[in-house]
Scaffold this motif. Structure first.
Motif, mmCIF file in Angstrom:
data_model
loop_
_atom_site.group_PDB
_atom_site.id
_atom_site.type_symbol
_atom_site.label_atom_id
_atom_site.label_comp_id
_atom_site.label_asym_id
_atom_site.label_seq_id
_atom_site.Cartn_x
_atom_site.Cartn_y
_atom_site.Cartn_z
ATOM 1 N N LEU A 63 0.843 -1.196 0.000
ATOM 2 C CA LEU A 63 0.000 0.000 0.000
ATOM 3 C C LEU A 63 0.872 1.238 0.000
ATOM 4 N N ARG A 64 0.480 2.225 -0.772
ATOM 5 C CA ARG A 64 1.201 3.502 -0.822
ATOM 6 C C ARG A 64 0.587 4.543 0.101
ATOM 7 N N ASP A 65 -0.654 4.352 0.490
ATOM 8 C CA ASP A 65 -1.373 5.331 1.303
ATOM 9 C C ASP A 65 -0.977 5.199 2.771
ATOM 10 N N VAL A 66 -0.423 6.256 3.331
ATOM 11 C CA VAL A 66 -0.023 6.264 4.731
ATOM 12 C C VAL A 66 -1.258 6.100 5.607
ATOM 13 N N GLY A 67 -1.166 5.220 6.569
ATOM 14 C CA GLY A 67 -2.269 5.009 7.495
ATOM 15 C C GLY A 67 -3.237 3.927 7.081
ATOM 16 N N SER A 68 -3.158 3.456 5.848
ATOM 17 C CA SER A 68 -4.021 2.365 5.420
ATOM 18 C C SER A 68 -3.442 1.044 5.901
ATOM 19 N N LYS A 69 -4.293 0.037 5.942
ATOM 20 C CA LYS A 69 -3.879 -1.271 6.438
ATOM 21 C C LYS A 69 -4.348 -2.344 5.459
ATOM 22 N N VAL A 70 -3.439 -3.221 5.064
ATOM 23 C CA VAL A 70 -3.771 -4.295 4.142
ATOM 24 C C VAL A 70 -4.336 -5.484 4.922
#
Length: 113
Positions: free
Chosen positions: A56-63
């Motif tokens: 993931l490139r989005d800071v704060g997102s979780k896979v």
């Protein structure tokens, strides 16, 4: 009562867990992206296995990976997941990127080093 309200507010503000899904369909390993987060996808082949890694490139997102038939998911951290898919006669990889803000490329080295 205040603690319960704070907990509910924190849960509501947590980022959504998103991930793609990898599975073996015949002789093809198929990775299907879920819409939303921006991802970098790479894949590599080694003997009878194919590994697909999503970051993931989005800071704060979780896979939150989903492994379909013939695949196993490994999650070393919140932003990365690797799917290792095995099967007789695996010949192809199909990467289905969803909403246009993702990238995919074949790795130049084995994912199993």
């Amino acid at each position: 009562m205040f603690a319960l309200a704070a907990l509910l507010l924190a849960l509501a503000a947590a980022p959504a867990a998103n991930a793609g899904q990898a599975s073996v369909q015949g002789t093809t390993v198929v990775y299907t992206d879920s819409p939303g987060d921006s991802r970098a996808i790479s894949w590599a082949r080694d003997s009878g296995s194919i590994a697909i890694t999503e970051t993931l490139r989005d800071v704060g997102s979780k896979v939150s990976p989903t492994a379909g038939a013939g695949c196993t998911a490994y999650q070393p951290n919140n932003a990365t997941a690797t799917y290792v898919c095995t099967g007789d006669g695996l010949a192809d990889v199909r990467i289905e990127l969803g909403d246009g803000n993702d990238s995919a490329e074949a790795a130049q080295t084995s994912a199993f080093n």
